[in-house]
Each structure stands twice: as C-alpha cells, then as structure tokens.
Design an enzyme around this catalytic site. Structure first.
Site, PDB file in Angstrom:
ATOM      1  N   GLU A 161       5.984   9.929   4.944  1.00 38.38           N
ATOM      2  CA  GLU A 161       5.083  10.936   4.369  1.00 38.38           C
ATOM      3  C   GLU A 161       4.863  12.164   5.261  1.00 38.38           C
ATOM      4  O   GLU A 161       3.729  12.526   5.563  1.00 38.38           O
ATOM      5  CB  GLU A 161       3.756  10.261   3.999  1.00 38.38           C
ATOM      6  N   ASN A 202      10.736   8.571   4.245  1.00 36.32           N
ATOM      7  CA  ASN A 202      10.159   8.032   3.007  1.00 36.32           C
ATOM      8  C   ASN A 202       8.956   8.895   2.630  1.00 36.32           C
ATOM      9  O   ASN A 202       8.144   9.226   3.487  1.00 36.32           O
ATOM     10  CB  ASN A 202       9.726   6.587   3.337  1.00 36.32           C
ATOM     11  N   HIS A 238       5.235   6.045  -6.721  1.00 43.78           N
ATOM     12  CA  HIS A 238       3.943   5.564  -7.228  1.00 43.78           C
ATOM     13  C   HIS A 238       3.626   6.423  -8.453  1.00 43.78           C
ATOM     14  O   HIS A 238       3.089   7.523  -8.328  1.00 43.78           O
ATOM     15  CB  HIS A 238       2.860   5.703  -6.155  1.00 43.78           C
ATOM     16  N   GLU A 266       8.878   2.155  -3.382  1.00 46.05           N
ATOM     17  CA  GLU A 266       7.520   1.628  -3.587  1.00 46.05           C
ATOM     18  C   GLU A 266       7.101   1.744  -5.052  1.00 46.05           C
ATOM     19  O   GLU A 266       5.961   2.096  -5.360  1.00 46.05           O
ATOM     20  CB  GLU A 266       6.516   2.383  -2.693  1.00 46.05           C
ATOM     21  N   ASP A 268       5.608   1.591  -8.489  1.00 47.25           N
ATOM     22  CA  ASP A 268       4.600   0.991  -9.383  1.00 47.25           C
ATOM     23  C   ASP A 268       4.208   2.053 -10.397  1.00 47.25           C
ATOM     24  O   ASP A 268       4.405   3.248 -10.178  1.00 47.25           O
ATOM     25  CB  ASP A 268       3.403   0.379  -8.637  1.00 47.25           C
TER      26      ASP A 268
HETATM   27  O1  G2I Z   1      -0.973   3.675  -0.305  1.00 47.09           O
HETATM   28  C1  G2I Z   1       0.097   3.108  -0.975  1.00 47.09           C
HETATM   29  C2  G2I Z   1       1.363   3.155  -0.156  1.00 47.09           C
HETATM   30  C3  G2I Z   1       1.824   4.586   0.023  1.00 47.09           C
HETATM   31  N1  G2I Z   1       3.047   4.664   0.787  1.00 47.09           N
HETATM   32  C4  G2I Z   1       3.030   3.992   2.077  1.00 47.09           C
HETATM   33  C5  G2I Z   1       2.543   2.568   1.920  1.00 47.09           C
HETATM   34  O2  G2I Z   1       2.468   1.960   3.187  1.00 47.09           O
HETATM   35  C6  G2I Z   1       1.221   2.498   1.221  1.00 47.09           C
HETATM   36  O3  G2I Z   1       0.851   1.117   1.139  1.00 47.09           O
HETATM   37  C7  G2I Z   1      -0.486   0.826   1.142  1.00 47.09           C
HETATM   38  C8  G2I Z   1      -0.703  -0.678   1.087  1.00 47.09           C
HETATM   39  O4  G2I Z   1      -0.119  -1.187  -0.081  1.00 47.09           O
HETATM   40  C9  G2I Z   1      -2.199  -0.980   1.092  1.00 47.09           C
HETATM   41  O5  G2I Z   1      -2.418  -2.390   1.183  1.00 47.09           O
HETATM   42  O6  G2I Z   1      -1.097   1.349   2.284  1.00 47.09           O
HETATM   43  C10 G2I Z   1      -2.500   1.209   2.219  1.00 47.09           C
HETATM   44  C11 G2I Z   1      -3.117   1.979   3.362  1.00 47.09           C
HETATM   45  O7  G2I Z   1      -2.817   3.339   3.260  1.00 47.09           O
HETATM   46  C12 G2I Z   1      -2.857  -0.273   2.256  1.00 47.09           C
HETATM   47  O8  G2I Z   1      -4.247  -0.433   2.115  1.00 47.09           O
HETATM   48  C13 G2I Z   1      -4.863  -1.094   3.171  1.00 47.09           C
HETATM   49  C14 G2I Z   1      -6.362  -0.914   3.010  1.00 47.09           C
HETATM   50  O9  G2I Z   1      -6.647   0.477   3.066  1.00 47.09           O
HETATM   51  C15 G2I Z   1      -7.064  -1.632   4.119  1.00 47.09           C
HETATM   52  O10 G2I Z   1      -8.446  -1.544   3.912  1.00 47.09           O
HETATM   53  C16 G2I Z   1      -6.600  -3.096   4.173  1.00 47.09           C
HETATM   54  O11 G2I Z   1      -7.164  -3.728   5.301  1.00 47.09           O
HETATM   55  O12 G2I Z   1      -4.546  -2.472   3.152  1.00 47.09           O
HETATM   56  C17 G2I Z   1      -5.086  -3.146   4.261  1.00 47.09           C
HETATM   57  C18 G2I Z   1      -4.544  -4.593   4.265  1.00 47.09           C
HETATM   58  O13 G2I Z   1      -4.852  -5.247   3.064  1.00 47.09           O
END
Ligand code: G2I
Length: 452
Positions: A161, A202, A238, A266, A268
């Site tokens: 990003e 990415n 996304h 990614e 969805d």
């Molecule tokens: O935001 C969606 C994706 C965008 N591109 C990069 C990816 O790495 C990103 O993935 C998401 C995860 O799927 C989420 O699971 O990234 C988020 C953070 O930017 C992740 O969220 C985090 C929560 O913000 C936290 O509170 C939590 O502790 O997930 C953590 C683990 O569950």
C-alpha cells in the site's frame, strides 16, 4: 505450481454394507462430485489461495483450508507488529504454524507483509530514527523474516500500500524517512534474503485503470528499467457488490506486458447486510468476473480470497452493517460465490460437494534442466483410508531418483508408492502429501494417478 491432473478413485470398498445398501436404494444418491477448487485451479496452472488465521486451522475451518486451496496467506501473522512486538523479541508461533500447515497440505505460502504503514510495533512507530537507522531497521527486519523462511515461501508482499488514491506516494514512516527509494531498497533486501521468492508490491484500489494503478504501473516500469528486483504486482481487490471494475482485465494485461506477474491477493466482495438471494447471485457473478479476468491473462498467477468464510472476515468490524464478503457463510456452507469460482475454473457442474471419496493428485512443484521435484497429495472427504498405495505410468521416460514420506519403486515406466509407517492414515477431511525427485528429458508430462 504447475498443472496437475487429478484422478478420482471411488473407494467403494470403504463403504460399509449399510451405506452401500443405502446407495443401492437411492436414499443417498451417488453423484459425481466436483474436485476441490485447488485441483481445478492446478489443472489450469493457477493459484487459488486464501488468507488464514493460524489459531483456527483445526476442525471444519482447517479441513476446508487444506482441501480447497493450494496457497495460504497469513492474514496477520507475518506483519511486523505480530512478529516483533518488542524490539528484539520475536514471536513466530502463528507464522510457523501456518507455514507448517501449508507444507503438510502441499500448499504455497504468500508472505504478507514486510514494509507497510500499518500494524507496525509501537516501539518502531513511536521511535525517533535517523534515516540511516530507519534504513538499517528495515533491512534487518527483511533479512530476519525473509531469511527465516528462505526457500519455503513462494512469494512475498514486500511493500504494501505505498500509494494514495491520487497516485502520489503515501506519507508513511518509510516514505518520510527514506524517500520513495525505500521501495527499491526493500525489494533489493528481500531478494538478497531469499533469491527464490517472487517479490511483489501489493495495493488496493488498483484493480481498474485509474490514477492509483497508473502510479503503480509507472513505479514498476521504472523499477524494471533500473534492474531492481520486482516479480509481480498484487491487486488486493477488496470490492463492493456490483462494482468489479470494467477495466480489470485490461489493467492486469498492462502490468503483464511490463514483464511482471500479477496476482489477485485479497479478494472479497462486501454487501450491505442482511444478504439475500439477489445479492448473493450478484456476488457470484462478481466473483466469476474477477476469476475470468485473471484466467484470461497468462501472467495472472491466480486469486487469493481474504478469508474463505464470513466468520473470518475483516469486513464487519471495519464497515459496520456490511459483510457476507467471502465464498462460504459463517457456518461453512458454500455460497453461490463458491460455485461461481468453481465454474470459472471449469468445475461446478455437479452437486453436492465431495461426499464419499479419496483422490490422488500429482503435481510438479519445480523443474530444472534434467531434474524435477513432484508431489502427490491424497485427500479424503466423506471417506477415510487406513493405508494407501498409488501408481502411475510415466509417458516420457521420466525416472524417479528419490522419494520421501512414501516408499516408491519404479519398474520400467510404472511407479508404485505406498505409505510410510507414520502416514498410513488419511482421515475424513484430511490429506497426506509425499514428494519425490526425478529426472526427465525432452518433456515432463503429468501422468494420471490411480489410488487404491
Ligand atoms: O484491512 C484489510 C487488508 C488490507 N490489505 C492489507 C491486509 O493486511 C489487510 O488485512 C487486515 C486483516 O484482515 C485484519 O484482521 O488488516 C487489518 C489491520 O489493518 C486486520 O485487522 C486487525 C485489527 O485491526 C486488530 O484490532 C486485530 O487485533 O486484526 C488484528 C488481529 O485480529
């Protein structure tokens, strides 16, 4: 991953008398079942991956992750904040677990992600660093993490990003401290740490042709011209229901024409909740459109969904009131989107999903001048094995030289492999993979494998 061919061996012998009677009576109609998505994808030489959460890889979640996908991306486990929450104190547990699961299931791993503005440890983001210190921190992080999994990961999302929506560089810790060249430095460090991993940049909202994707395009072009190691671009995807960009395939193609691979990393497709059948039908069409765009471009290596079940999706907590974005619902029932993905890969013609069989799938995982490494994966769904034996006949003079996790013999062109003492059992919903090296000359076609 190279194309593989799957042979389905119906193990009638495994059916109990009662079950066999039921089948004869038609109470449980015997149906030809579709192969899992990973076999359909492998047959087209494509990756079909999913993001996963390590702690969930048991039970039904683990069964589906192992059975349906040929690649895994750790959703959070490899991010800097996860692996080094305190400076110098590392936590690799979840990342190691996901890599081990993938290896046990014959799956690729996409490392995600090394240099990003989000999910960094607070010691890093709160620190005050000179450019030299920051550059050192970044290089050391890459050397440590990429080095840990050297030779085991197919791909790394090295930089995540880097752009704003208007195509300017995002003002991040990295950009502000090191300038735009942090991207080239990160890629160079990753290549040094694992020369065999494919290195990607990415980003999101770069699926269609727009200002942001054009900035990414110009960056990749200039990196290639400078000889900086860059193997691919990841289009996160996304997406919002009904809004697959009409220029998706054109955009994939223009990156491919630069001489890099493209992956949908990614995927969805979110909707306003509650879902209903009209929305799920639209979603299926959207999933199919994304799959078809990737399948139409040979350098599009495949598609990864960002979580395969609605129970493991980031959408509801980030976009309140929205969700249902993945191919399986919260109870692991496949949605129309699942069928759409299968159809785009040439399957999806029969129902219901596999109920009573074990299958063996042969694939060539790497190949060089005169040698190759291959694997056979035996997977069961609705059936189980307490021992196994597979066979195939080489059509082009290939010769096995070594095998592991099975005992193999070759007589003329005919190869027979049977289980080792420790992997005789293939449980319902589980799989066993064994590997081998061989030599080849001229061509190395994939043979048809029989199980039983
Ligand atoms: O935001 C969606 C994706 C965008 N591109 C990069 C990816 O790495 C990103 O993935 C998401 C995860 O799927 C989420 O699971 O990234 C988020 C953070 O930017 C992740 O969220 C985090 C929560 O913000 C936290 O509170 C939590 O502790 O997930 C953590 C683990 O569950």
């Amino acid at each position: 991953m190279r194309p593989s061919r799957s042979s389905r061996a119906r193990l009638a012998a495994l059916l109990t008398g009662a079950a066999a009677l039921l089948l004869t009576l038609g109470a449980t109609p015997a149906q030809a079942a579709d192969p899992p998505l990973r076999d359909l994808a492998a047959a087209k030489g494509k990756v079909m991956g999913t993001a996963v959460t390590g702690s969930k890889l048991t039970g039904t979640y683990g069964d589906i992750a192992g059975r349906e996908f040929n690649a895994l991306t750790p959703g959070n486990a490899m991010k800097w904040g996860s692996v080094e929450p305190t400076r110098g104190t590392f936590n690799w547990a979840e990342a190691d677990q996901i890599v081990a699961f993938a290896e046990a299931h014959g799956q690729q791993v996409r490392g995600h992600t090394l240099v990003w503005h989000s999910q960094n440890p607070s010691w890093l983001t709160n620190g005050s660093w000179t450019p030299a210190q920051l550059g050192q921190l970044m290089n050391d992080h890459i050397a440590t993490e990429v080095g840990r999994y050297k030779g085991r990961l197919a791909t790394w999302d090295v930089v995540n990003e880097p752009f704003n929506e208007d195509g300017t560089y995002r003002q991040t810790l990295w950009y502000n401290g090191l300038g735009a060249d942090y991207i080239a430095q990160a890629l160079t460090a990753a290549r040094a740490a694992d020369p065999s991993a494919k290195l990607y940049i990415n980003d999101y909202n770069v699926e269609g042709v727009n200002a942001k994707s054009t900035a990414l395009y110009n960056l990749v072009k200039s990196l290639k011209e400078r000889g900086v190691p860059i193997d691919g671009v990841g289009l996160q995807a996304h997406l919002i229901l009904g809004q697959v960009p009409s220029t998706l395939q054109q955009n994939i193609q223009r990156f491919a024409d630069l001489g890099v691979d493209v992956a949908i990393t990614e995927l969805d497709i979110r909707m306003q909740l509650p879902s209903d059948s009209a929305k799920l039908t639209q979603q299926a069409a959207d999933y199919k459109a994304v799959m078809n765009a990737c399948l139409a471009v040979s350098r599009c290596v495949g598609v990864t969904v960002w979580g395969f079940t609605d129970s493991d999706s980031w959408i509801p907590s980030t976009f309140p009131g929205q969700g249902a974005a993945t191919p399986y619902d919260e109870n692991y029932a496949p949605k129309p989107a699942y069928r759409a993905i299968a159809e785009s890969l040439g399957g999806g013609t029969t129902t219901p999903p596999p109920m009573d069989e074990c299958t063996a799938t042969y694939s060539v995982t790497s190949q060089w001048n005169t040698g190759f490494t291959g694997q056979v994966r035996i997977a069961c769904s609705g059936a189980a094995l307490s021992s196994w034996k597979v066979g195939w006949t080489y059509g082009a003079g290939q010769q096995l030289t070594q095998a592991w996790n099975a005992s193999c013999t070759q007589s003329g062109a005919a190869v027979t492999c049977s289980n080792a003492s420790y992997n005789a059992t293939v449980p319902d919903g589980g799989s066993v993979t064994f590997g081998f090296n061989g030599s080849w000359n001229g061509s190395n076609p994939v043979p048809t494998v029989t199980l039983g």
